[in-house]
Design a protein around this motif. Sequence first.
Motif, short mmCIF file in Angstrom:
data_model
loop_
_atom_site.label_atom_id
_atom_site.label_comp_id
_atom_site.label_asym_id
_atom_site.label_seq_id
_atom_site.Cartn_x
_atom_site.Cartn_y
_atom_site.Cartn_z
N ARG A 31 -30.15 4.17 6.73
CA ARG A 31 -29.71 2.79 6.50
C ARG A 31 -29.24 2.59 5.05
NH1 ARG A 31 -34.91 -0.15 8.57
NH2 ARG A 31 -35.75 1.92 8.09
N SER A 32 -29.71 3.44 4.14
CA SER A 32 -29.23 3.35 2.77
C SER A 32 -27.74 3.68 2.69
CB SER A 32 -30.01 4.31 1.87
OG SER A 32 -29.86 5.65 2.33
N ALA A 33 -27.27 4.48 3.66
CA ALA A 33 -25.84 4.80 3.70
C ALA A 33 -25.01 3.55 3.94
CB ALA A 33 -25.56 5.84 4.78
N VAL A 34 -25.57 2.59 4.69
CA VAL A 34 -24.85 1.35 4.96
C VAL A 34 -24.61 0.59 3.65
CG1 VAL A 34 -24.93 -0.83 6.22
CG2 VAL A 34 -25.82 1.26 7.28
N VAL A 35 -25.61 0.62 2.76
CA VAL A 35 -25.46 -0.05 1.46
C VAL A 35 -24.30 0.57 0.69
CG1 VAL A 35 -26.59 -0.56 -0.72
CG2 VAL A 35 -27.91 -0.62 1.41
N SER A 60 -16.72 -0.36 0.13
CA SER A 60 -15.78 -1.35 0.67
C SER A 60 -15.39 -2.36 -0.39
CB SER A 60 -16.41 -2.05 1.89
OG SER A 60 -16.66 -1.14 2.92
N VAL A 61 -16.36 -2.79 -1.19
CA VAL A 61 -16.05 -3.71 -2.29
C VAL A 61 -15.05 -3.06 -3.25
CG1 VAL A 61 -16.99 -4.89 -4.31
CG2 VAL A 61 -18.24 -4.93 -2.14
N SER A 62 -15.29 -1.80 -3.57
CA SER A 62 -14.40 -1.09 -4.48
C SER A 62 -13.01 -0.95 -3.90
CB SER A 62 -14.97 0.29 -4.81
OG SER A 62 -16.26 0.19 -5.39
N VAL A 63 -12.92 -0.56 -2.63
CA VAL A 63 -11.63 -0.38 -1.98
C VAL A 63 -10.82 -1.67 -2.00
CG1 VAL A 63 -10.52 0.04 0.26
CG2 VAL A 63 -12.33 1.56 -0.54
N PHE A 91 -23.59 8.52 9.54
CA PHE A 91 -24.54 7.51 10.01
C PHE A 91 -24.50 7.44 11.54
CE2 PHE A 91 -25.29 3.13 11.40
CZ PHE A 91 -26.60 2.95 10.96
N ALA A 92 -23.29 7.53 12.12
CA ALA A 92 -23.15 7.48 13.57
C ALA A 92 -23.84 8.67 14.24
CB ALA A 92 -21.67 7.44 13.96
N VAL A 93 -23.69 9.86 13.64
CA VAL A 93 -24.36 11.05 14.18
C VAL A 93 -25.87 10.90 14.08
CG1 VAL A 93 -24.72 13.52 13.84
CG2 VAL A 93 -22.41 12.57 13.72
N GLY A 94 -26.35 10.42 12.94
CA GLY A 94 -27.79 10.18 12.80
C GLY A 94 -28.30 9.15 13.78
#
Length: 590
Positions: free
Chosen positions: A23-27, A33-36, A91-94
């Motif tokens: 779930r830390s990957a979501v952060v 995304s903010v940077s992009v 994250f999807a694989v996990g």
Amino acid sequence: MYLRPPESPAAGKRSLLGLIPGRSAVVWVFAFSVSVNLLLLVVPLYSIEVFDRVISSGSVETLVGLTMIAAAALGFSAAFDVLRSRLLSRFAVGFERCVAPIVLEGTIVDAASRGDGGTHDLVKVRELRTFLSSGTVTTLIDAPFLPAFILVLFFLHVWYGAIALVGTAILLVMGIISRWIARVETAEASGAALRTQAALDGIVRHASLVRAMGWTLGAVREFMRLNDQALSPVVRASERVYAIGAAARMVRMILQIAAIGAGAWLVLQNEVLSGSLIASSLLVARTLQPMESLISAWRALASAQEAWTQVQAVAVPVLARKRKTLLPVPSGRLVVERVAYRPAGAKRPILAGINFECRPSQIVVVIGPTGAGKSTLLRLLAALELPSSGTIRLDHAALHNWDADQLGRFVGYLPQDVQLVGGTVAEAIAGFDERARDEDITAAAMLAQAHDMILSLQSGYQTEIGRDGNKLSGGQRQRIGLARAFYGDRKLLLLDEPNANLDPDGEEALCSAALQVRARGATLVIVTHRPRLLTIADAVLLLRDGMQLAFGPPSKVLPLRPSAVTPLSKPADAPREVESRVHRAGGASR
């Protein structure tokens, strides 16, 4: 002997979301995304600077510097986008690795509720994994940044902001309409798709019968009819959603033109500089693009929501289940106390008033006419169904108080329809026992008198059995299924018509195996409609219409029926004489 298994990964958890790793990957995904999205502002800012400063000043050095800065910013934006995509994929694989075992366990525990022809729960897990790693998720993540772009447009000029705001509202309405169409049509197609899948499974599973009966063309026509019913709403939904998507693209292009036209008018009125012309067009396009993408993605969103609902429903029993204390190895004493069973929605019970006791090392044969409830009784004894009332105990412990996996190690179950799992004969006997040894597999086969038969196969124990054992004859499947039931340290053997496909020699081998298992201390409960097994029975249970008519030694039970002849005088009575008496006593099939 107590063998405490490792704690389940779901132990102590109540929420499926709480189990998902990474779930830390979501952060980090949101951070990237903010940077992009911030770095994408470089293009309109670059346009403003070029038109409003470079062209008016004629400074080539400024142009080169701005270009290099913009290129570097876009490079970082692309790198962050790649990192975001990789994080989502991992994250999807996990997610699948964590959720799939829980869902599979829930499916095994409650297989009856899944129904026939339905989409497998693990297919839904894979759908969610695909969705999580798709571009739809990144579009959803980018959507919250729309207000920031609209604010920038308002900062440039109120007209630009108003155009973007109106466009967003129009596309939002179109998205709601698209979602409604997708949901309605998907719901209509869902039932038809299930019927189509069920028909296809039946045709494929019974392909030999379909061909032998001359039903091939009829089966193809029936499948195509059901398939057309499933495809029609999908096609309609696709056409309508695509039409709305095309209209959304048209709206976006018109709004871009409106932004350019408004910018030109404002430049002529000296209200803005000429650089805002290009900048506003780019920002309007960037603002409306996620909304346009979501219109086409509503079907994927609806499918993902449906999949998540189904996955959660399957996982709930597993997450709510508490760990059970492992019990000592049972002796095989079986007690059935006033057991009744009525399936949900049934008008009358299948079983009622079943009350008997099996001592360790005892053979109990269950007889009765068709529909008496014999097979249902065995499913209850195997803890595959829960009694509606009453209790079934193994060594004083109710079956529902046993850990399911531990109980399964002590119970050997052979259903009437022998179902073999595994690629080879050896795998079919050992099942999914990770500690299986060759000597244990061959010992079980020898006990079932199947060893010589297996060696006569083309590759012996490594012979591929095919799907559900379809490469084997009925008798071979029965022998291998019996060996599987004998495999391991079984204390309770539940055999449903184990001699249905056996010849006289096979029946003799079965009786010999049953006596050997009894000598090892196991209790056997055998359903049969053939008389040979009555010659080795210690007790007979007579059922009719779900009711227990009698339980006791064969010599006392068989004569209780008005049509019965004198009881068996000794276990060695000829099979023909036994068969005559059993048939007159109503000892037919289940």
